[in-house]
Design a protein around this motif. Structure first.
Motif, mmCIF file in Angstrom:
data_model
loop_
_atom_site.group_PDB
_atom_site.id
_atom_site.type_symbol
_atom_site.label_atom_id
_atom_site.label_comp_id
_atom_site.label_asym_id
_atom_site.label_seq_id
_atom_site.Cartn_x
_atom_site.Cartn_y
_atom_site.Cartn_z
ATOM 1 N N ASN A 211 0.821 -1.208 0.000
ATOM 2 C CA ASN A 211 0.000 0.000 0.000
ATOM 3 C C ASN A 211 0.856 1.260 0.000
ATOM 4 O OD1 ASN A 211 -3.171 -0.332 0.479
ATOM 5 N ND2 ASN A 211 -2.129 -2.103 1.366
ATOM 6 N N ALA A 212 1.987 1.228 0.698
ATOM 7 C CA ALA A 212 2.883 2.380 0.679
ATOM 8 C C ALA A 212 3.408 2.632 -0.729
ATOM 9 C CB ALA A 212 4.034 2.169 1.649
ATOM 10 N N ASN A 213 3.775 1.564 -1.427
ATOM 11 C CA ASN A 213 4.254 1.704 -2.808
ATOM 12 C C ASN A 213 3.133 2.186 -3.729
ATOM 13 O OD1 ASN A 213 6.860 0.837 -2.199
ATOM 14 N ND2 ASN A 213 6.319 -1.320 -2.461
ATOM 15 N N HIS A 214 1.918 1.741 -3.446
ATOM 16 C CA HIS A 214 0.780 2.203 -4.250
ATOM 17 C C HIS A 214 0.544 3.694 -4.067
ATOM 18 C CE1 HIS A 214 -3.752 2.445 -5.031
ATOM 19 N NE2 HIS A 214 -3.190 2.222 -6.201
ATOM 20 N N TRP A 230 -4.501 7.627 -1.766
ATOM 21 C CA TRP A 230 -4.650 8.199 -0.433
ATOM 22 C C TRP A 230 -5.242 7.192 0.542
ATOM 23 C CZ3 TRP A 230 -2.111 12.340 0.867
ATOM 24 C CH2 TRP A 230 -1.733 13.236 -0.140
ATOM 25 N N GLY A 231 -6.100 6.315 0.040
ATOM 26 C CA GLY A 231 -6.590 5.240 0.884
ATOM 27 C C GLY A 231 -5.473 4.307 1.306
ATOM 28 N N SER A 232 -4.528 4.069 0.394
ATOM 29 C CA SER A 232 -3.369 3.233 0.724
ATOM 30 C C SER A 232 -2.505 3.881 1.796
ATOM 31 C CB SER A 232 -2.539 2.969 -0.540
ATOM 32 O OG SER A 232 -3.226 2.130 -1.438
ATOM 33 N N LEU A 233 -2.362 5.208 1.710
ATOM 34 C CA LEU A 233 -1.581 5.912 2.738
ATOM 35 C C LEU A 233 -2.251 5.778 4.101
ATOM 36 C CD1 LEU A 233 0.691 7.813 3.646
ATOM 37 C CD2 LEU A 233 -0.803 9.727 3.018
ATOM 38 N N ILE A 234 -3.572 5.950 4.146
ATOM 39 C CA ILE A 234 -4.303 5.820 5.409
ATOM 40 C C ILE A 234 -4.170 4.398 5.955
ATOM 41 C CG2 ILE A 234 -6.602 5.883 6.450
ATOM 42 C CD1 ILE A 234 -7.293 8.118 4.461
ATOM 43 N N TYR A 235 -4.231 3.423 5.070
ATOM 44 C CA TYR A 235 -4.099 2.019 5.482
ATOM 45 C C TYR A 235 -2.721 1.771 6.084
ATOM 46 C CZ TYR A 235 -4.267 -3.094 5.144
ATOM 47 O OH TYR A 235 -4.245 -4.437 5.428
ATOM 48 N N PHE A 236 -1.675 2.257 5.412
ATOM 49 C CA PHE A 236 -0.312 2.065 5.911
ATOM 50 C C PHE A 236 -0.115 2.806 7.226
ATOM 51 C CE2 PHE A 236 4.252 3.283 5.947
ATOM 52 C CZ PHE A 236 4.793 2.002 6.001
ATOM 53 N N ALA A 237 -0.645 4.026 7.327
ATOM 54 C CA ALA A 237 -0.514 4.802 8.561
ATOM 55 C C ALA A 237 -1.221 4.100 9.717
ATOM 56 C CB ALA A 237 -1.081 6.201 8.365
ATOM 57 N N ALA A 238 -2.399 3.528 9.461
ATOM 58 C CA ALA A 238 -3.118 2.813 10.516
ATOM 59 C C ALA A 238 -2.331 1.596 10.979
ATOM 60 C CB ALA A 238 -4.498 2.391 10.001
ATOM 61 N N PHE A 239 -1.725 0.903 10.036
ATOM 62 C CA PHE A 239 -0.904 -0.263 10.387
ATOM 63 C C PHE A 239 0.280 0.156 11.251
ATOM 64 C CE2 PHE A 239 2.806 -2.896 9.451
ATOM 65 C CZ PHE A 239 2.345 -4.150 9.793
ATOM 66 N N VAL A 240 0.935 1.234 10.877
ATOM 67 C CA VAL A 240 2.089 1.733 11.640
ATOM 68 C C VAL A 240 1.674 2.107 13.061
ATOM 69 C CG1 VAL A 240 3.743 3.635 11.819
ATOM 70 C CG2 VAL A 240 3.382 2.509 9.619
ATOM 71 N N LEU A 241 0.550 2.789 13.190
ATOM 72 C CA LEU A 241 0.089 3.208 14.514
ATOM 73 C C LEU A 241 -0.278 2.013 15.386
ATOM 74 C CD1 LEU A 241 -2.056 6.348 13.620
ATOM 75 C CD2 LEU A 241 0.249 6.268 14.583
ATOM 76 N N VAL A 242 -0.806 0.959 14.777
ATOM 77 C CA VAL A 242 -1.115 -0.252 15.536
ATOM 78 C C VAL A 242 0.167 -0.870 16.088
ATOM 79 C CG1 VAL A 242 -1.948 -2.631 15.342
ATOM 80 C CG2 VAL A 242 -3.290 -0.764 14.370
ATOM 81 N N ILE A 243 1.190 -0.988 15.235
ATOM 82 C CA ILE A 243 2.474 -1.560 15.688
ATOM 83 C C ILE A 243 3.099 -0.679 16.763
ATOM 84 C CG2 ILE A 243 4.813 -2.189 14.986
ATOM 85 C CD1 ILE A 243 2.702 -4.105 13.978
ATOM 86 N N PHE A 244 3.071 0.626 16.557
ATOM 87 C CA PHE A 244 3.673 1.537 17.538
ATOM 88 C C PHE A 244 2.901 1.511 18.849
ATOM 89 C CE2 PHE A 244 4.633 5.767 19.338
ATOM 90 C CZ PHE A 244 6.016 5.690 19.350
ATOM 91 N N GLY A 245 1.578 1.470 18.761
ATOM 92 C CA GLY A 245 0.771 1.371 19.975
ATOM 93 C C GLY A 245 1.044 0.085 20.727
ATOM 94 N N ALA A 246 1.197 -1.035 19.985
ATOM 95 C CA ALA A 246 1.514 -2.306 20.620
ATOM 96 C C ALA A 246 2.871 -2.250 21.308
ATOM 97 C CB ALA A 246 1.491 -3.425 19.576
ATOM 98 N N SER A 247 3.815 -1.551 20.701
ATOM 99 C CA SER A 247 5.153 -1.443 21.310
ATOM 100 C C SER A 247 5.096 -0.676 22.628
ATOM 101 C CB SER A 247 6.120 -0.760 20.338
ATOM 102 O OG SER A 247 5.819 0.624 20.195
#
Length: 256
Positions: A211-214, A230-247
């Motif tokens: 999605n980031a490449n898209h 832009w939907g791909s950017l939101i998807y990638f950002a949500a994934f990043v925030l989930v990983i960071f929140g889990a950390s």
């Protein structure tokens, strides 16, 4: 502000951020020069077959494809090095709010990475255009939304990748493991889904780096995404925030 100041001192007084920054600059400008030279040679030489069309995404691929990986390594080392040398205990004793430490690290390195990659994006564009010459660089323009997104999308992508790297480094805590995962994830793991035929084609549009490449280059692949760039950017950002929140949750629950 004290946490930000402390993290700034850590980053600016160690050698790895400096060397990583130098490598990013070399990769960005060097790859742009090579792509420009290849595009120019392809016009006059029959030996150069299958040379990629020189556009903004190709000219800046040295940053989005390689430079940001080095930036992720630098961000991961900012966390794992403290665990390696045991200084993370002192850090958490001085700052009991562990989440603020991770946010400060991600924010400072992310801001630095965003500024650096933004400048290098324009630098790569200029270098590739100069090396290619007038005829070979006809497709290298900033006339469309996709062209501009290949420029301003890079610092956005870099910032999110730094947050992801800090999160992964905080979870794994070991430099080798964190770096291996951050490199193999976009380069190998996501590519393996293409081996599973139609099943892989259905799964790949939901992978984070795909999605980031898209977002950066929406016309560069044949995958059928369920949303636009832009939907791909939101998807990638949500994934990043989930990983960071889990950390953050994991760091707060376990011993330093």
């Amino acid at each position: 502000m004290a946490v930000l100041s402390a993290e700034r001192i850590k980053i600016t007084t160690t050698k790895s951020p400096l060397w990583c920054s130098v490598i990013i600059v070399v990769l960005a400008l060097g790859f742009a020069a090579i792509m420009g030279a290849v595009a120019k040679s392809a016009l006059t030489s029959s030996d150069v077959q299958g040379a990629p069309d020189l556009d903004t995404a190709v000219a800046t691929a040295g940053i989005s494809g390689f430079g940001i990986m080095v930036l992720m390594i630098m961000a991961a080392l900012a966390v794992t090095s403290e665990y390696r040398f045991g200084t993370i205990r002192t850090t958490f004793q001085a700052v009991p709010n562990r989440a603020s430490v991770l946010i400060a690290k991600a924010g400072l390195i992310g801001a630095f990475g965003a500024v650096l990659t933004f400048v290098l994006a324009f630098g790569s564009y200029a270098v590739a255009k100069a090396m290619a010459g007038t005829e070979a660089s006809t497709g290298l323009t900033l006339s469309t939304g996709d062209d501009w997104r290949a420029i301003y999308g890079i610092p956005v992508y870099a910032f999110l990748c730094v947050i992801l790297a800090v999160g992964v480094g905080s979870i794994i805590r070991q430099s080798a493991g964190a770096i291996a995962l951050l490199l193999l994830w976009p380069l190998l793991i996501e590519s393996l889904f293409g081996l599973f035929g139609s099943v892989g084609e259905k799964i790949t549009p939901f992978l984070p780096f795909a999605n980031a490449n898209h977002f950066l280059s929406p016309g560069g692949g044949s995958l059928d995404f369920h949303w636009g760039p832009w939907g791909s950017l939101i998807y990638f950002a949500a994934f990043v925030l989930v990983i960071f929140g889990a950390s953050i949750v994991i760091v707060n629950r376990r011993d330093a």
